[in-house]
Design an enzyme around this catalytic site. Structure first.
Site, PDB file in Angstrom:
ATOM      1  N   SER A   1     -11.460   1.617  -5.868  1.00 41.18           N
ATOM      2  CA  SER A   1     -11.080   2.213  -7.165  1.00 41.18           C
ATOM      3  C   SER A   1     -12.204   2.497  -8.143  1.00 41.18           C
ATOM      4  CB  SER A   1     -10.089   1.302  -7.892  1.00 41.18           C
ATOM      5  OG  SER A   1      -8.897   1.279  -7.233  1.00 41.18           O
ATOM      6  N   SER A   2     -13.258   3.144  -7.675  1.00 40.40           N
ATOM      7  CA  SER A   2     -14.317   3.499  -8.614  1.00 40.40           C
ATOM      8  C   SER A   2     -13.822   4.530  -9.628  1.00 40.40           C
ATOM      9  CB  SER A   2     -15.552   4.010  -7.877  1.00 40.40           C
ATOM     10  OG  SER A   2     -15.209   5.046  -6.986  1.00 40.40           O
TER      11      SER A   2
ATOM     12  N   GLY B   1     -12.993   2.524  -1.346  1.00 47.45           N
ATOM     13  CA  GLY B   1     -11.564   2.194  -1.444  1.00 47.45           C
ATOM     14  C   GLY B   1     -11.302   1.061  -2.418  1.00 47.45           C
TER      15      GLY B   1
ATOM     16  N   ASP C   1      -4.108   1.271  -9.395  1.00 52.43           N
ATOM     17  CA  ASP C   1      -5.541   1.055  -9.606  1.00 52.43           C
ATOM     18  C   ASP C   1      -5.887   0.951 -11.088  1.00 52.43           C
ATOM     19  OD1 ASP C   1      -5.447   1.479  -6.921  1.00 52.43           O
ATOM     20  OD2 ASP C   1      -6.459   3.422  -6.953  1.00 52.43           O
TER      21      ASP C   1
ATOM     22  N   TYR D   1      -3.492  12.210   1.364  1.00 45.79           N
ATOM     23  CA  TYR D   1      -2.755  11.364   0.417  1.00 45.79           C
ATOM     24  C   TYR D   1      -1.548  12.135  -0.126  1.00 45.79           C
ATOM     25  CZ  TYR D   1      -2.035   8.119  -3.525  1.00 45.79           C
ATOM     26  OH  TYR D   1      -1.500   7.210  -4.423  1.00 45.79           O
TER      27      TYR D   1
ATOM     28  N   GLU E   1      -5.786  11.120 -13.839  1.00 48.09           N
ATOM     29  CA  GLU E   1      -5.771  11.421 -12.392  1.00 48.09           C
ATOM     30  C   GLU E   1      -4.730  12.483 -12.057  1.00 48.09           C
ATOM     31  OE1 GLU E   1      -7.426  10.462  -9.687  1.00 48.09           O
ATOM     32  OE2 GLU E   1      -8.483   8.667 -10.338  1.00 48.09           O
TER      33      GLU E   1
ATOM     34  N   GLU F   1       0.842  -1.205   0.000  1.00 51.81           N
ATOM     35  CA  GLU F   1       0.000   0.000   0.000  1.00 51.81           C
ATOM     36  C   GLU F   1       0.871   1.247   0.000  1.00 51.81           C
ATOM     37  OE1 GLU F   1      -3.157  -0.136  -1.127  1.00 51.81           O
ATOM     38  OE2 GLU F   1      -3.602  -1.503   0.522  1.00 51.81           O
ATOM     39  N   HIS F   2       0.499   2.203  -0.824  1.00 54.07           N
ATOM     40  CA  HIS F   2       1.242   3.466  -0.971  1.00 54.07           C
ATOM     41  C   HIS F   2       2.693   3.207  -1.412  1.00 54.07           C
ATOM     42  CE1 HIS F   2      -1.671   6.515   0.640  1.00 54.07           C
ATOM     43  NE2 HIS F   2      -2.243   5.401   1.019  1.00 54.07           N
ATOM     44  N   THR F   3       2.877   2.079  -2.050  1.00 52.78           N
ATOM     45  CA  THR F   3       4.205   1.766  -2.591  1.00 52.78           C
ATOM     46  C   THR F   3       4.289   2.182  -4.057  1.00 52.78           C
ATOM     47  OG1 THR F   3       3.333  -0.439  -3.004  1.00 52.78           O
ATOM     48  CG2 THR F   3       4.697  -0.190  -1.051  1.00 52.78           C
TER      49      THR F   3
HETATM   50  C1  GLA Z   1      -5.030   4.921  -4.024  1.00 51.86           C
HETATM   51  C2  GLA Z   1      -4.189   5.343  -5.222  1.00 51.86           C
HETATM   52  C3  GLA Z   1      -3.188   4.256  -5.621  1.00 51.86           C
HETATM   53  C4  GLA Z   1      -2.395   3.767  -4.421  1.00 51.86           C
HETATM   54  C5  GLA Z   1      -3.328   3.449  -3.262  1.00 51.86           C
HETATM   55  C6  GLA Z   1      -2.557   3.108  -2.003  1.00 51.86           C
HETATM   56  O1  GLA Z   1      -5.880   3.870  -4.354  1.00 51.86           O
HETATM   57  O2  GLA Z   1      -5.012   5.637  -6.328  1.00 51.86           O
HETATM   58  O3  GLA Z   1      -2.340   4.727  -6.636  1.00 51.86           O
HETATM   59  O4  GLA Z   1      -1.408   4.694  -4.051  1.00 51.86           O
HETATM   60  O5  GLA Z   1      -4.182   4.527  -2.959  1.00 51.86           O
HETATM   61  O6  GLA Z   1      -1.825   1.944  -2.168  1.00 51.86           O
END
Ligand code: GLA
Length: 366
Positions: A127-128, A125, A174, A223, A162, A37-39
């Site tokens: 990814s819509s 959470g 996503d 974020y 985005e 996550e957040h990588t």
């Molecule tokens: C959101 C972002 C992704 C990713 C996640 C965390 O979904 O759109 O790119 O950074 O957060 O893993």
């Protein structure tokens, strides 16, 4: 609602609203992230999986040159956007941005009609927004007669929507999962090289995606703040990207101290957990995968500070009720958790969780 029914409904709505049959009807899925996550904006590793919850778009030529006429089934709302216009902080931005960044270069002087429907909840959470971008780009390609557009090119364009149009500094996970992923397979992606590999799920355990009921919102700056903190960690470490460090550098990372050390420690250890998780999937070691999920949750909680009380509690109780692993998934600050549960416990586990937490919803069992 399944994909066939969703396409039927959206196609019918298009015909009702715009008075003719659509030229094409396409879908794109949301995703759940299993580890990492957040990588992604740190050039790291991720392990998402597409869900059978989708956005569907029906498209055809429109009557207003230079405009797209939109109809949303879920909101029962119509909108009209100028194709050379600015973003309006509305759901239509993802569609407008897709017209602008589409690799198929649609003629922006022409008119278009689009009907949009979804089986994918927003703010959960999963990814819509990425699914809306990928569906829009697929629809634009289909209208140009491109039935099989390059999925990697679509993912790259969707991320540009985005980053450069909507203004959200996300990574590519996503959009890549939605465009390139395969249902019922985990997608191991190296976000630095975009090399990817599909990994099998467990035959005797299921991944359950459970919406906490807390709507996650990534536009309030938290974020973006994490992105900045990672960049600041890189400066302190004298590197260009956190991908340049690994778990053998943890002493060096701890030495920079403060919030930067915390953020970098999460990224580096979560990258390693993705690598270990892929091996666990390949060898069928659900127990090991579950442990990695729990470690990942704690790292998100303590080092990255992106969990909320509700998701922390859900993870704790999910484990008490027999899950072998559980963690918050996605951008964070609410949204969903993903749990790994032995197949013969799934029904009872889902019932126990939703009874104890009536605000939760089981979104998917994979
Ligand atoms: C959101 C972002 C992704 C990713 C996640 C965390 O979904 O759109 O790119 O950074 O957060 O893993």
């Amino acid at each position: 609602m399944d994909s066939v029914m969703l396409k039927q409904n959206v196609g019918d709505a298009f015909e009702r609203i715009f008075g003719s049959a659509p030229s094409a009807v396409v879908t794109a899925p949301g995703r759940v992230n299993l580890l990492g996550e957040h990588t992604d904006y740190n050039g790291g590793f991720v392990l998402p999986m597409p869900l059978n919850l989708e956005i569907c778009i029906a498209i055809g030529p429109g009557s207003k040159p230079g405009h797209a006429e939109l109809y949303s089934l879920n909101f029962d709302a119509r909108a009209e956007i100028a194709l050379d216009g600015d973003k309006a902080d509305e759901w239509s931005d993802f569609i407008l941005g897709s017209f602008r960044f589409s690799p198929d270069k649609p003629d922006l002087a022409k008119g278009y009609s689009l009907a949009v429907g979804s089986s994918l909840p927003m703010g959960a959470g999963i990814s819509s927004s990425a699914a809306l971008e990928v569906a829009s780009l697929r629809a634009i390609a289909a209208l140009k007669g491109e039935d099989e557009p390059d999925p990697v090119a679509i993912a790259i364009a969707a991320r540009r929507v985005e980053n450069e149009f909507v203004g959200m500094p996300c990574g590519i996970m996503d959009q890549f999962a939605s465009s390139v992923g395969t249902q019922h397979m985990a997608l191991f992606l190296d976000t630095k090289t975009l090399d990817y590999e599909l990994a099998p799920l467990f035959s005797d355990h299921r991944f359950i995606t459970l919406h906490s009921g807390v709507t996650h919102k990534l536009t309030d700056g938290s974020y973006e703040q994490r992105v900045k903190e990672c960049n600041s960690a890189c400066e302190k470490l004298g590197i260009a990207s956190l991908r340049e460090v690994g778990i053998s550098d943890l002493d060096r990372i701890n030495a920079i101290g403060g919030v930067e050390a915390q953020r970098a420690r999460h990224v580096v250890t979560d990258n390693q957990r993705v690598l270990d998780g892929v091996e666990a999937l390949k060898s069928g070691s659900a127990g090991l995968f579950g442990k990695l999920m729990v470690q990942s949750h704690l790292s998100q909680k303590d080092d990255y500070e992106i969990t909320v009380e509700e998701t922390d509690t859900l993870v704790e109780v999910a484990l008490q009720m027999g899950a072998v692993g559980a963690r918050q998934t996605g951008g964070g600050f609410g949204g969903s958790i993903v749990c790994l549960v032995k197949e013969d416990l799934v029904d009872r586990w889902c019932e126990d969780m939703t009874t104890r937490f009536p605000e939760t919803t089981v979104l998917a069992i994979s």
